[in-house]
Design an enzyme around this catalytic site. Structure first.
Site, short mmCIF file in Angstrom:
data_model
loop_
_atom_site.label_atom_id
_atom_site.label_comp_id
_atom_site.label_asym_id
_atom_site.label_seq_id
_atom_site.Cartn_x
_atom_site.Cartn_y
_atom_site.Cartn_z
N ARG A 141 -68.01 -32.05 82.66
CA ARG A 141 -66.97 -32.59 81.77
C ARG A 141 -65.68 -31.79 81.87
NH1 ARG A 141 -71.85 -34.21 80.18
NH2 ARG A 141 -72.14 -36.03 78.84
N ASP A 182 -84.51 -33.42 79.67
CA ASP A 182 -84.45 -32.54 80.85
C ASP A 182 -85.52 -31.45 80.81
OD1 ASP A 182 -82.32 -33.95 81.84
OD2 ASP A 182 -80.81 -32.65 80.95
N LYS A 221 -85.01 -40.49 86.22
CA LYS A 221 -84.30 -39.22 86.40
C LYS A 221 -84.22 -38.88 87.89
CE LYS A 221 -82.94 -38.55 82.48
NZ LYS A 221 -81.50 -38.40 82.29
N ARG A 224 -90.12 -38.79 86.67
CA ARG A 224 -90.73 -37.56 86.18
C ARG A 224 -92.07 -37.77 85.47
NH1 ARG A 224 -85.19 -34.47 84.30
NH2 ARG A 224 -84.63 -33.76 86.38
C1 S3P Z 1 -76.57 -35.71 80.78
C2 S3P Z 1 -77.28 -36.65 80.08
C3 S3P Z 1 -78.72 -36.85 80.25
C4 S3P Z 1 -79.38 -35.69 81.00
C5 S3P Z 1 -78.58 -35.24 82.18
C6 S3P Z 1 -77.20 -34.79 81.75
C7 S3P Z 1 -75.13 -35.58 80.52
O1 S3P Z 1 -78.93 -38.02 80.98
O2 S3P Z 1 -80.68 -36.05 81.41
O3 S3P Z 1 -79.22 -34.16 82.83
O4 S3P Z 1 -74.53 -34.57 80.92
O5 S3P Z 1 -74.56 -36.49 79.90
P1 S3P Z 1 -79.04 -39.45 80.26
O6 S3P Z 1 -77.71 -39.81 79.74
O7 S3P Z 1 -79.48 -40.41 81.34
O8 S3P Z 1 -80.06 -39.30 79.18
#
Ligand code: S3P
Length: 422
Positions: free
Chosen positions: A29, A313, A340, A344
């Site tokens: 971000r 995660d 994922k 998983r």
């Molecule tokens: C993330 C959101 C999650 C997470 C990923 C990072 C993010 O995914 O599993 O490792 O930075 O917005 P999802 O939005 O698919 O849940």
């Protein structure tokens, strides 16, 4: 293809770790949101791993000037420019999905792609809804699979109630909303990680959250630049929490971790299983940040069926704690695990079976009967969190994990820290 043979740990440990990899979600971000600001963004502790370095490279392809003295990264943007090259997100679902939201309204044509695993993951969850508000996005399988082609266009306002609990979907829609024609409303089915909202608000954007609904006003001017020190990643720290929780008489202090409630649920589950865990808040800039202290205590089985998006995660690493706990643990309502970096549910179940643990696979989760992990040769399936989880399992017996290069996507100093347990 590289592999790692982990060796059974023969003694306990008591250590402090202050170099857990920086937070991956926040680092992505930082790179992307800098494109919406005027002036110079200052980012300390940016995660120098493949996924996030790909995002940094992409914003350079989009015209940002990045100065990196090896410590602080300074990012200056003068608006999003069309890129000459394909924008390569590597293995990162967060990268590609958030860039879809950012680029949907940018001036120009862009191609987003990634590695063999990313090209198999579903993009409809963002592309479909962006298309519904006027974005011109296409790709294989009717816009569901990368490479994705985006021709920036003006976007209509939306009031979207998302059926998927996903911070990636939420963030892509928020980024689109910032440059749409009027106020937009996004409602999620349960609260997912909220770094996007916290950071954009900190930069001066108008995002008003009421329960699960956020109202986003389009930007009237560019945002204030970021001045941020990225905290350490709780999902990476969690591997060492599990290492401690399965090693009698051990203790680990994990320093400068984000204590954002949407990110530390796995520690709460480990606590419920019996581990002794303390949280020590140190500061609150964009995010609450502090230390997490974990002490060994015998583990008992647990049932996990709520707040899945807060755990998504960490479930692979948690499955290793479950395999060392007394009783049968159950994970339910976790369909999202199937899309994922690997499926998983399948990869956890297959690998635990190889380690002689009794497991049952469900459509939306699995059950794990605690027992004795036995030596085995397992695969990572190209998934960093599967690789690291089974290397941690290897502290109980010798386990060989194949294809471990993927660890560089999120945690390049993982092995160095693993060594420090000896
Ligand atoms: C993330 C959101 C999650 C997470 C990923 C990072 C993010 O995914 O599993 O490792 O930075 O917005 P999802 O939005 O698919 O849940």
């Amino acid at each position: 293809m590289s592999f790692f043979k982990s060796q059974k740990l023969t003694s306990s440990f008591s250590i402090e770790i202050d170099s857990i990899a920086s937070d991956k979600s926040i680092s992505h971000r930082c790179a992307m949101f800098s494109m919406l600001s005027d002036g110079q963004n200052i980012v300390r502790n940016f995660l120098r791993a493949e996924d996030t370095m790909n995002s940094l490279k992409i914003i350079q392809d989009l015209g940002a000037v990045v100065e990196d003295d090896g410590d602080i990264i300074k990012i200056t943007s003068s608006g999003i420019k069309e890129s000459f090259d394909i924008l390569d997100c590597g293995n990162s679902g967060t990268g590609i999905r958030l860039f879809c939201g950012l680029l949907a309204s940018a001036n120009g044509h862009f191609i987003l792609s990634g590695d063999e695993y990313l090209k198999r993951r579903p993009m409809n969850r963002v592309t479909k809804h962006l298309r519904a508000i006027g974005a011109k996005i296409d790709g294989r399988d009717d816009g569901n699979l990368a490479p994705l082609s985006i021709r920036g266009s003006s976007l209509k306002a939306f009031d979207y109630v998302s059926p998927i609990a996903s911070a990636q979907v939420k963030s892509a829609m928020i980024l689109a909303a910032l440059r749409s024609e009027a106020d937009c409303i996004y409602t999620e089915p349960e609260l997912t990680r909220d770094h996007t909202e916290r950071m954009l608000r900190g930069m001066g954007a108008s995002l008003v959250t009421n329960g699960l609904t956020t109202t986003i006003s389009p930007l009237k001017k560019l945002l204030k630049p970021l001045d941020i020190t990225v905290p350490s990643d709780p999902s990476s720290a969690f591997f060492f929490a599990v290492a401690c929780a399965i090693t009698p008489n051990s203790k680990v202090t994990l320093k400068n971790i984000t204590l954002n409630p949407t990110r530390i649920e796995a520690f709460k589950i480990l606590e419920k299983m019996g581990a002794i865990i303390k949280y020590d808040l140190k500061e609150d800039v964009y995010e609450p940040i502090g230390n997490i202290v974990v002490e060994y205590a015998p583990l008992k089985a647990v049932e996990v069926s709520e707040n899945i998006s807060w755990l998504i995660d960490e479930l692979p690493a948690l499955s290793i704690a479950m395999s060392c706990a007394d009783g049968v643990s159950v994970v339910k309502n976790a369909h999202e695990l199937r899309v994922k970096e690997s499926d998983r549910i399948r990869t956890v179940v297959d690998n635990l079976k190889l380690c002689n643990i009794e497991v049952e696979e469900f459509d939306d989760g699995y059950s794990v009967k605690g027992g004795e992990l036995k030596s085995a040769k397992v695969k990572s399936f190209g998934d960093h969190r599967i690789a690291m989880s089974f290397i941690i399992a290897g502290l109980k017996c010798d386990i060989e994990v194949e294809d471990i290069d993927c660890i560089n996507t999120s945690f390049p100093n993982f092995f160095e820290l693993l060594e420090s347990l000896k």
